[in-house]
Design a protein around this motif. Structure first.
Motif, PDB file in Angstrom:
ATOM      1  N   ASN A  85       6.956  -2.572   2.267  1.00 10.11           N
ATOM      2  CA  ASN A  85       5.639  -3.312   2.473  1.00 10.11           C
ATOM      3  C   ASN A  85       4.641  -2.407   3.143  1.00 10.11           C
ATOM      4  O   ASN A  85       3.418  -2.497   2.836  1.00 10.11           O
ATOM      5  CB  ASN A  85       5.857  -4.493   3.475  1.00 10.11           C
ATOM      6  CG  ASN A  85       4.518  -5.329   3.690  1.00 10.11           C
ATOM      7  OD1 ASN A  85       4.094  -5.618   4.778  1.00 10.11           O
ATOM      8  ND2 ASN A  85       3.930  -5.800   2.635  1.00 10.11           N
ATOM      9  N   GLU A  86       4.903  -1.480   3.996  1.00  9.26           N
ATOM     10  CA  GLU A  86       3.890  -0.565   4.642  1.00  9.26           C
ATOM     11  C   GLU A  86       3.596   0.341   3.581  1.00  9.26           C
ATOM     12  O   GLU A  86       2.494   0.881   3.795  1.00  9.26           O
ATOM     13  CB  GLU A  86       4.583   0.056   5.989  1.00  9.26           C
ATOM     14  CG  GLU A  86       4.938  -0.913   7.042  1.00  9.26           C
ATOM     15  CD  GLU A  86       5.444  -0.088   8.296  1.00  9.26           C
ATOM     16  OE1 GLU A  86       5.475   0.839   8.279  1.00  9.26           O
ATOM     17  OE2 GLU A  86       5.846  -1.073   9.455  1.00  9.26           O
TER      18      GLU A  86
ATOM     19  N   ASN B  31      12.574  -9.032   0.898  1.00  5.38           N
ATOM     20  CA  ASN B  31      11.587  -9.840   1.668  1.00  5.38           C
ATOM     21  C   ASN B  31      11.886  -9.520   3.082  1.00  5.38           C
ATOM     22  O   ASN B  31      12.780  -9.600   3.829  1.00  5.38           O
ATOM     23  CB  ASN B  31      11.733 -11.160   1.380  1.00  5.38           C
ATOM     24  CG  ASN B  31      10.534 -12.153   1.914  1.00  5.38           C
ATOM     25  OD1 ASN B  31       9.807 -11.660   2.696  1.00  5.38           O
ATOM     26  ND2 ASN B  31      10.878 -13.604   1.588  1.00  5.38           N
TER      27      ASN B  31
ATOM     28  N   SER C  80       3.658 -13.194  -3.210  1.00  7.07           N
ATOM     29  CA  SER C  80       4.165 -13.044  -1.896  1.00  7.07           C
ATOM     30  C   SER C  80       3.008 -12.580  -0.892  1.00  7.07           C
ATOM     31  O   SER C  80       2.206 -11.960  -1.373  1.00  7.07           O
ATOM     32  CB  SER C  80       5.550 -12.505  -1.800  1.00  7.07           C
ATOM     33  OG  SER C  80       5.470 -11.019  -1.835  1.00  7.07           O
TER      34      SER C  80
ATOM     35  N   ASN D 147       3.812 -10.565   1.217  1.00  6.09           N
ATOM     36  CA  ASN D 147       4.303  -9.124   1.516  1.00  6.09           C
ATOM     37  C   ASN D 147       4.567  -8.321   0.252  1.00  6.09           C
ATOM     38  O   ASN D 147       5.852  -7.980  -0.036  1.00  6.09           O
ATOM     39  CB  ASN D 147       5.379  -9.533   2.560  1.00  6.09           C
ATOM     40  CG  ASN D 147       5.290 -10.200   3.639  1.00  6.09           C
ATOM     41  OD1 ASN D 147       4.505  -9.822   4.342  1.00  6.09           O
ATOM     42  ND2 ASN D 147       6.045 -11.308   3.793  1.00  6.09           N
ATOM     43  N   PRO D 148       3.701  -7.886  -0.398  1.00  7.37           N
ATOM     44  CA  PRO D 148       3.931  -7.180  -1.532  1.00  7.37           C
ATOM     45  C   PRO D 148       4.508  -5.964  -1.424  1.00  7.37           C
ATOM     46  O   PRO D 148       4.319  -5.244  -0.189  1.00  7.37           O
ATOM     47  CB  PRO D 148       2.587  -7.004  -2.324  1.00  7.37           C
ATOM     48  CG  PRO D 148       1.551  -7.246  -1.087  1.00  7.37           C
ATOM     49  CD  PRO D 148       2.246  -8.096  -0.411  1.00  7.37           C
ATOM     50  N   GLY D 149       5.185  -5.235  -2.276  1.00 10.22           N
ATOM     51  CA  GLY D 149       6.019  -4.017  -2.045  1.00 10.22           C
ATOM     52  C   GLY D 149       7.553  -4.370  -1.954  1.00 10.22           C
ATOM     53  O   GLY D 149       8.223  -3.663  -2.373  1.00 10.22           O
ATOM     54  N   SER D 150       7.908  -5.453  -0.902  1.00 11.27           N
ATOM     55  CA  SER D 150       9.290  -5.529  -0.673  1.00 11.27           C
ATOM     56  C   SER D 150       9.905  -6.537  -1.824  1.00 11.27           C
ATOM     57  O   SER D 150      11.154  -6.222  -1.882  1.00 11.27           O
ATOM     58  CB  SER D 150       9.142  -6.316   0.550  1.00 11.27           C
ATOM     59  OG  SER D 150       8.661  -7.489   0.646  1.00 11.27           O
TER      60      SER D 150
ATOM     61  N   GLY E 156      12.735  -3.773   3.543  1.00 12.39           N
ATOM     62  CA  GLY E 156      11.390  -4.526   2.981  1.00 12.39           C
ATOM     63  C   GLY E 156      10.138  -4.145   4.004  1.00 12.39           C
ATOM     64  O   GLY E 156       8.823  -3.953   3.301  1.00 12.39           O
ATOM     65  N   THR E 157      10.421  -4.021   5.105  1.00 14.52           N
ATOM     66  CA  THR E 157       9.246  -3.532   5.977  1.00 14.52           C
ATOM     67  C   THR E 157       9.035  -2.285   5.445  1.00 14.52           C
ATOM     68  O   THR E 157       7.576  -2.039   5.464  1.00 14.52           O
ATOM     69  CB  THR E 157       9.924  -3.526   7.515  1.00 14.52           C
ATOM     70  OG1 THR E 157      10.159  -4.782   7.818  1.00 14.52           O
ATOM     71  CG2 THR E 157       8.630  -3.014   8.254  1.00 14.52           C
TER      72      THR E 157
ATOM     73  N   SER F  11       0.903  -1.318   1.614  1.00 10.54           N
ATOM     74  CA  SER F  11      -0.316  -1.358   2.292  1.00 10.54           C
ATOM     75  C   SER F  11      -1.095   0.206   2.078  1.00 10.54           C
ATOM     76  O   SER F  11      -2.394   0.039   2.174  1.00 10.54           O
ATOM     77  CB  SER F  11      -0.218  -1.968   3.591  1.00 10.54           C
ATOM     78  OG  SER F  11       0.505  -3.126   3.500  1.00 10.54           O
TER      79      SER F  11
END
Length: 585
Positions: A129-130, A61, A51, A53-56, A125-126, A133
């Motif tokens: 994702n943050e 998602n 994906s 947006n990794p992490g979520s 999810g945001t 990163s």
């Protein structure tokens, strides 16, 4: 530091397959542990996540529609702690805040009586994702990490080396950690038959799965004249319901900011009828409105400790345990005290604590057990939803089952911690998990607003729950005829909202099939997932040598419990794995 060390065999090469919340947590804990042990230049990690947006992960998602809501409140997410800062070979990576500290200031500390907020899944999810990163970018720049945007399609282990294949490349690693979430499984016989019947009429459509809900919203076969039947009556059904309504431009107009009562305003994109059904027809139960109301169901610290000790004493000792009675006894001990303390907030009764415990235990052992304090399963579905909403709002007397369900929710983290990697027999493990699954309609319940939306759709004549409990389904020329008592409909659209269980023998994804065919994994029970140690590494028979393959999360259900909870993704099991990796370096 240059990235060409990725190819160096002098370093421990570790693959993390799956870059959702557990993959993120594993990445964090591994490098935190490396920094603590000063083993900076001895590990290189490759994280496989297709994906953008990794992490979520898929469930959280950030690009999913706002119609998908969390069933955990932001108040409960206060337990999603920060990531500490770490230093690697002179590189300092700053800490990342807890979920609560990440929120805008005005959202961080609502009052005790303020209704709990249940945000969209994309909001969490945001955050994830943050958070990903904030560590991944630094690690990539310094050559400690490589993120590979591909699915792993094949895995093998030979001469102490793992060989991984993606759609376009091959890789070799010393260790592999599997942190993938929901995996596709074999279709049920019922859904298979639906797919066959679907081909007989171009106006019919079957959706094998709910997510992503975009494909439901965009379907040209769903019209204002359609009858849509949804298999399943859980959280996914609620997301599907919103996709069919809000997702198609309709609106739930809020009538009361406190009770979340709403009125449905339809349009010509919303189907004429929506039918929801399941085997037992039992609806989800909303969580209490606020922290103030929820406090009535909170065990004391001492009760939680005693509860945890009871679980540990039965699951990690040499004593023979024959069934899940130890858990039933432990939860009834706490629940009976709390129900007595509700006094006039509870349904009227004259039972003492021991008598209440007997009622609770009888109900937990048999879902059909009848008692005036227990909400009867035979009661009308709409009436049950209305009563549970009133209980969640503290506007009516509390039933014993509602109380036990909320106490269960408060005890769940301790159950998940103390039960995992038990010494119990496989059948006993399965019985504990089955009971926890049954109680999830209470403990994993949605916000009140979701259940009010269900009622507003019923009031609008769009959602019919008269067929909620195991209706008769027959294939007919124009679709599927659903019948229960005097109610019957012919649906042109069938949506399966029942999520796949992590039964490892039914999983169809290539990587899991490879692991099974190569005898690298085996299930803890025929109905459950992979057998693992406390540190996540797979359990193998004594005659086999150790294989550095670990599994964290959903595919290890059975060895662990509570695999679907977001807070468990950042739990102690991930830390145990990281410590085990670094210890061997």
């Amino acid at each position: 530091m240059n990235f060409n060390i990725f190819e160096s065999k002098l370093m421990r090469r570790i693959a993390i397959i799956g870059g959702g919340p557990r993959g993120l947590s594993a990445l964090e804990q591994l490098f935190i542990e490396i920094s603590h042990q000063s083993k900076d230049n001895q590990v290189i990690v490759s994280l496989f996540e297709p994906s953008s947006n990794p992490g979520s992960g898929n469930v959280w998602n950030i690009e999913q529609l706002r119609t998908n809501w969390l069933n955990i409140s932001e108040r409960a997410l206060k337990n999603l702690k920060k990531r500490e800062s770490l230093v690697l070979d002179g590189l300092t990576i700053l800490e990342f805040p807890s979920y609560t500290k990440w929120l805008p200031k005005e959202e961080r500390d609502p009052g005790e009586a303020t209704p709990d907020r249940f945000p969209e899944r994309s909001k969490l999810g945001t955050y994830l994702n943050e958070r990903f990163s904030s560590i991944a970018v630094e690690l990539q720049m310094e050559g400690f990490l490589k993120v590979i945007k591909s699915n792993v399609t094949s895995i093998d282990f030979k001469d102490k080396i793992f060989s991984l294949e993606t759609e376009d490349d091959c890789y070799e690693f010393d260790e592999v950690l599997l942190t993938v979430g929901h995996q596709p499984t074999k279709l049920s016989k019922q859904v298979k038959n639906w797919r066959k019947h679907e081909k007989t009429n171009p106006e019919m459509q079957v959706f094998e799965k709910s997510y992503p809900v975009d494909h439901i919203i965009s379907s040209a076969k769903i019209t204002k004249d359609s009858t849509v039947a949804i298999r399943g009556f859980g959280l996914a059904m609620i997301d599907v319901m919103r996709a069919l309504t809000i997702g198609r431009g309709a609106e739930f107009a809020l009538l009361n900011n406190r009770t979340f009562e709403s009125k449905f305003i339809t349009n010509d994109q919303v189907p004429d009828k929506i039918i929801a059904f399941s085997l037992d027809g039992e609806p989800m139960v909303p969580k209490p409105l606020s922290a103030k109301i929820d406090a009535d169901y909170e065990p004391t610290d001492e009760e939680i400790v005693t509860f945890g000790e009871t679980i540990s004493n039965n699951t990690h000792s040499k004593k023979e345990v024959l069934d899940n009675s130890f858990l039933i006894e432990a939860i009834s001990e706490v629940s009976s005290r709390i129900y007595l303390d509700l006094e006039d907030k509870a349904l009227p009764h004259s039972l003492n604590k021991e008598e209440l415990k007997t009622v609770i235990q009888s109900w937990l052992k048999d879902s059909d057990f009848k008692n005036k304090l227990i909400t009867p399963s035979s009661e009308n579905t709409v009436l049950k939803i209305k009563k549970f909403i009133e209980m969640a709002l503290a506007k009516t007397e509390i039933s014993l089952d509602y109380c036990v369900g909320q106490v269960w929710r408060h005890c769940q983290p301790t159950l998940y911690e103390k039960f995992s990697h038990s010494n119990l027999k496989d059948d006993v493990i399965a019985s504990v998990i089955a009971l926890d699954e049954r109680m999830k309609r209470y403990s994993y319940g949605p916000p009140i607003e979701s259940m009010q939306q269900i009622l507003s759709l019923v009031d609008a004549g769009i959602l019919d729950l008269d067929l909620a409990t195991d209706p008769e389904i027959k294939e007919v020329k124009k679709g599927w005829r659903l019948k229960k008592g005097k109610s019957k409909y012919t649906a042109q659209i069938m949506i399966n909202s029942v999520l796949d269980a992590p039964k490892i023998m039914d999983v169809t994804s290539p990587i899991v099939c490879d692991l099974l065919s190569n005898n690298l994994i085996e299930p803890i029970h025929s109905e459950l997932g992979i057998n693992t140690h406390k540190n996540g590494y797979i359990e193998i028979s004594e005659e086999k040598e150790f294989i550095p393959l670990a599994v964290l999360g959903r595919l290890a259900k059975g060895s662990v419990i509570g695999v679907d909870a977001i807070l468990e993704c950042f739990g102690p099991r991930v830390n145990d794995w990281a410590k085990a990796v670094v210890k061997r370096i």
